[in-house]
Design an enzyme around this catalytic site. Structure first.
Site, PDB file in Angstrom:
ATOM      1  N   GLU A   1       0.828  -1.206   0.000  1.00  0.00           N
ATOM      2  CA  GLU A   1       0.000   0.000   0.000  1.00  0.00           C
ATOM      3  C   GLU A   1       0.865   1.260   0.000  1.00  0.00           C
ATOM      4  O   GLU A   1       0.561   2.242  -0.685  1.00  0.00           O
ATOM      5  CB  GLU A   1      -0.930   0.007   1.219  1.00  0.00           C
ATOM      6  CG  GLU A   1      -1.954  -1.109   1.261  1.00  0.00           C
ATOM      7  CD  GLU A   1      -3.140  -0.862   0.347  1.00  0.00           C
ATOM      8  OE1 GLU A   1      -3.172   0.181  -0.319  1.00  0.00           O
ATOM      9  OE2 GLU A   1      -4.038  -1.719   0.311  1.00  0.00           O
TER      10      GLU A   1
ATOM     11  N   ARG B   1       0.743   3.832  -3.272  1.00  0.00           N
ATOM     12  CA  ARG B   1       0.110   5.129  -2.988  1.00  0.00           C
ATOM     13  C   ARG B   1       1.138   6.234  -2.772  1.00  0.00           C
ATOM     14  O   ARG B   1       1.101   7.269  -3.435  1.00  0.00           O
ATOM     15  CB  ARG B   1      -0.787   5.017  -1.763  1.00  0.00           C
ATOM     16  CG  ARG B   1      -1.881   3.979  -1.875  1.00  0.00           C
ATOM     17  CD  ARG B   1      -2.900   4.156  -0.772  1.00  0.00           C
ATOM     18  NE  ARG B   1      -3.735   2.974  -0.592  1.00  0.00           N
ATOM     19  CZ  ARG B   1      -4.968   2.995  -0.124  1.00  0.00           C
ATOM     20  NH1 ARG B   1      -5.517   4.140   0.203  1.00  0.00           N
ATOM     21  NH2 ARG B   1      -5.660   1.882   0.028  1.00  0.00           N
TER      22      ARG B   1
ATOM     23  N   ASP C   1      -4.998  -9.970  -7.989  1.00  0.00           N
ATOM     24  CA  ASP C   1      -5.311  -9.112  -9.135  1.00  0.00           C
ATOM     25  C   ASP C   1      -4.113  -8.450  -9.808  1.00  0.00           C
ATOM     26  O   ASP C   1      -3.840  -8.665 -10.986  1.00  0.00           O
ATOM     27  CB  ASP C   1      -6.348  -8.066  -8.730  1.00  0.00           C
ATOM     28  CG  ASP C   1      -5.979  -7.307  -7.456  1.00  0.00           C
ATOM     29  OD1 ASP C   1      -4.946  -7.621  -6.838  1.00  0.00           O
ATOM     30  OD2 ASP C   1      -6.747  -6.397  -7.063  1.00  0.00           O
TER      31      ASP C   1
ATOM     32  N   GLU D   1     -12.125   0.362 -10.123  1.00  0.00           N
ATOM     33  CA  GLU D   1     -11.757  -0.595 -11.172  1.00  0.00           C
ATOM     34  C   GLU D   1     -12.671  -0.545 -12.397  1.00  0.00           C
ATOM     35  O   GLU D   1     -12.188  -0.646 -13.541  1.00  0.00           O
ATOM     36  CB  GLU D   1     -11.734  -2.019 -10.602  1.00  0.00           C
ATOM     37  CG  GLU D   1     -10.567  -2.296  -9.681  1.00  0.00           C
ATOM     38  CD  GLU D   1     -10.742  -1.696  -8.306  1.00  0.00           C
ATOM     39  OE1 GLU D   1      -9.726  -1.460  -7.612  1.00  0.00           O
ATOM     40  OE2 GLU D   1     -11.912  -1.444  -7.909  1.00  0.00           O
TER      41      GLU D   1
ATOM     42  N   THR E   1      -1.162   0.729 -10.355  1.00  0.00           N
ATOM     43  CA  THR E   1      -2.430   0.182  -9.879  1.00  0.00           C
ATOM     44  C   THR E   1      -3.179   1.144  -8.976  1.00  0.00           C
ATOM     45  O   THR E   1      -4.321   0.878  -8.631  1.00  0.00           O
ATOM     46  CB  THR E   1      -2.190  -1.160  -9.157  1.00  0.00           C
ATOM     47  OG1 THR E   1      -3.421  -1.865  -9.036  1.00  0.00           O
ATOM     48  CG2 THR E   1      -1.565  -0.939  -7.787  1.00  0.00           C
TER      49      THR E   1
END
Length: 731
Positions: A278, A282, A427, A600, A688
């Protein structure tokens, strides 16, 4: 209390309030038993009236306004709690008042029964399991009669509106958003730049609410209008994640304030454990993207401080380098697979606290775009080598047909279990395969090979069709590729349509790509698959009462499931009739009905519009955006909130604004409604977390430092023949 992770939302300060609630609930049950004897055979309505009167006698029973919700369904510990609660969930498709009531009561009761739990809220990578049935239940939970009576009391309290202050509801905003009412233009005459301005307004409202009520904090709760840090001095979670969105939307004054906070307040020198994945996607990704946009497009939200030659020229890059140096500690495992967490102050990697110590496969393999770009910017090859090594270690496991299990041990580099899915924990492994190939201008064909192998594996093992309407879905194999197919799709899986289209065309338009000599029948088939999956994801939105998709959707399929090669024709449109036949194919369970403002679906709509040029994808996106405006806006200038239940009107809110609402969802809406020359897909690669970075040539310093081992037709590694022993007579 051991709070070792910044994502932990546990609040020990509310234990006393919870104990009061338990005591009052016990008293409520006693009063009900007395009343039950009096009521006897009276009609049910008279019985309820008596219970209400009994409850009203408990003047001291008051729900504190700011008791945190412990019912976030994305937390594994709570999933276990609900799985063992013995409460039967009503199907989400049943929107009756009693169904909404039960779900609302569950939202409010769950956290009070077992507050002593803590787990990572995996926002991008949500665990979905609902755990074992839990045979060792506390005594008070075995008394079913008491539980049912308590549920009845709280249900009556819910009807009376006692909980409204604690868990506010979203309201229909059609009367307050004037442009929603006036949006009557024919689709062919839509003013997309004007619609883009509506997205900018939503960003301004969201940012200004955060700036007013929670500036500098890592979390923002728009209904209670409060903020919270994940670390003692804050991590810049929302601010850094939003930098490039502010730039793209040319919100210069707001960007200036954010940049000032980075310069004067942000420090990574804190004794704090953070999630490796994360923090990379980010924070590191956000800083690198801000550096790219501010240097490549200086007229985009121009600020003099970052101009060439000024002291702040490299602020974003310097912060990114500092953070990456700390995150490198996560790679110091025996295998080279990064640990799930890292202490950014002590520079120590931390093994996963759950899942038998295994890291998430998606998390370990969704760091490469960021570390490789940083290596290119700084010339420090170590960043490249550490991230690249992970891809070799994963591939050396020899996963069947390119489909990897969702856990991998950082200690050994070996997979844990056989669960295969493209939702949570799986994913972005697949996403970063093709994006690594594109990032280095298609000079690393190993990643394209791995992508193509994986996509064929998806077709072979995970693609099937619903019944009776024949929608195309990507299902799961929880027990491995030889186990049963589970007809479940996380909303996270909706990244796939756009990614498939991107891989088929390389970022060119479909029309341009078809003219290339490299275009094949397989590319044509992949584009058709992308269209079908996008249609299914759009159906997930249409199925819900608010028009906002659930976190997880189940589908009805044939037994045995139809293979990918089976003929299929899904309905072209979604009949709004509540009894329409297509609705029989979908199922949303109560615990999965939340909407976290996820990006998404709109992400894939953006790619599909850019690549195909078909206006319907823009139209679908506009309908999605209107639903967000209509049902997630918070009164009194609070911005927007995620939802606990998106399948009732009015929906139930969670009092939380996810950082990816600003970083991804609104950004993708903005790009969807923008001209195609803004961030052209053949020039950039988007991580992502929706942070754009440039494609680049590796140059002399960097190269692909590994080769794949030979494999059989199923992708399993072929063992090399044993070496012959040298003749002892030879010298």
């Amino acid at each position: 209390m051991n709070v070792r992770d910044p994502f932990n939302i546990h609040r020990a300060g509310h234990f006393s309030a919870i104990n009061v609630l338990r005591a009052n609930a016990t008293q409520a049950a006693a009063d009900i038993r007395e009343k039950a004897a009096e009521v006897g055979a009276q009609a049910l309505d008279k019985g309820r009236k008596a219970v209400v009167e009994a409850v009203e006698d408990m003047a001291s029973f008051s729900i504190p306004k700011n008791v945190p919700s412990f019912t976030n369904p994305q937390r594994l510990a709570e999933d276990r709690l609900w799985a063992s609660s013995g409460v039967t969930a009503r199907p989400a498709g049943n929107r009756s008042a009693s169904g909404a009531l039960l779900h609302g009561v569950q939202d409010r009761v769950g956290g009070f029964l077992n507050p002593d739990r803590a787990a990572l809220p995996m926002y991008k990578d949500k665990p979905y399991g609902y755990g074992p049935s839990g045979r060792n239940r506390p005594v008070y939970r075995r008394k079913r009669v008491l539980g049912l009576l308590l549920l009845l009391v709280l249900s009556l309290l819910w009807y009376a509106g006692t909980f409204d202050d604690h868990h506010a509801k979203a309201v229909n905003k059609l009367g307050q958003w004037g442009w929603l009412n006036s949006d009557t233009k024919a689709k062919s005459k839509a003013d997309w730049l004007q619609r883009r301005e509506r997205v900018v307004e939503a960003m301004e409202l969201s940012w200004d609410a955060y700036e007013r009520y929670a500036w500098g904090h890592d979390e923002f709760h728009p209904i209670s209008k409060t903020g919270r840090h994940m670390a003692p001095k804050g991590l810049g979670w929302i601010i850094i994640d939003s930098l490039d969105t502010l730039m793209l939307m040319n919100l210069t004054s707001r960007l200036t304030h954010a940049r000032e906070w980075l310069s004067t307040s942000l420090t990574w020198d804190q004794d704090q454990d953070v999630n490796t994945f994360e923090t990379t996607i980010r924070m590191l990704g956000g800083l690198l993207s801000a550096h790219y946009l501010s240097t490549t497009f200086p007229d985009m939200a121009p600020i003099a401080d970052d101009d060439v030659g000024n002291p702040g020229e490299d602020l974003y890059l310097e912060k990114a380098k500092d953070l990456a140096d700390r995150l490198l500690a996560a790679f110091d495992s025996p295998s080279g697979i990064p640990y799930a967490s890292v202490n950014i102050g002590k520079l120590e990697g931390i093994i996963s606290h759950d899942d038998g110590g295994a890291s998430s496969t998606a998390e370990a393999t969704t760091l490469q775009l960021e570390f490789k770009y940083l290596a290119k910017l700084t010339g420090e090859k170590l960043f490249w080598d550490k991230a690249e090594k992970v891809m070799q270690l994963i591939d050396d496991n020899g996963a069947q047909d390119g489909l990897v299990p969702i856990y991998v041990y950082a200690t050994t580099g070996e997979f844990r279990g056989d669960n295969v899915r493209l939702g949570s924990r799986g994913d972005s492994y697949y996403e970063y395969l093709i994006k690594q190939y594109l990032q280095t201008n298609k000079k690393e064909p190993v990643y394209q090979e791995m992508w193509r192998e994986a996509l064929q594996g998806v077709r072979k093992h995970l693609i099937t069709y619903t019944e009776p309407s024949q929608f195309t879905i990507i299902a799961e194999r929880p027990s491995g590729l030889n186990g049963d197919l589970s007809p479940k799709m996380d909303h996270l899986v909706c990244f796939m349509p756009g990614t498939i289209a991107l891989a088929a065309t390389g970022g060119l338009t479909e029309q341009e790509a078809r003219k290339l000599p490299s275009w094949t029948k397989q590319d044509e088939a992949d584009m058709q698959l992308a269209r079908e999956l996008m249609h299914t994801c759009w159906g997930m939105y249409n199925y819900m009462a608010t028009g906002l998709a659930a976190e997880i959707t189940y589908f009805k399929i044939d037994h045995p499931p139809l293979p990918e090669s089976a003929p299929h024709t899904a309905p072209a449109d979604f009949d709004p009739d509540p009894d329409a036949a297509w609705r029989k194919d979908f199922e949303v369970r109560n615990f999965d009905s939340h909407n976290l403002q996820r990006p998404e679906a709109v992400e894939s709509l953006f790619y599909m519009w850019r690549i195909t040029g078909e206006t319907k994808y823009r139209d679908w996106g506009w309908e999605m955006f209107k639903s967000f405006m209509n049902y997630t806006a918070v009164d009194e200038g609070g911005g927007f909130s995620s939802l606990s239940n998106a399948n009732v009107i009015p929906p139930v809110t969670r009092d939380n604004m996810e950082s990816f609402w600003l970083a991804e969802t609104l950004k993708y809406f903005y790009l969807l409604f923008s001209p195609n020359d803004l961030l052209p897909l053949d020039k950039v690669v988007i991580n992502t977390e929706a942070h754009p970075m440039p494609r680049f040539d590796m140059g002399k310093l960097f190269s692909t430092g590994w080769e794949r081992k030979p494999r059989d037709k199923e992708g399993k590694i072929i063992a090399p023949p044993p070496k012959e022993k040298a003749d002892s007579r030879e010298t």
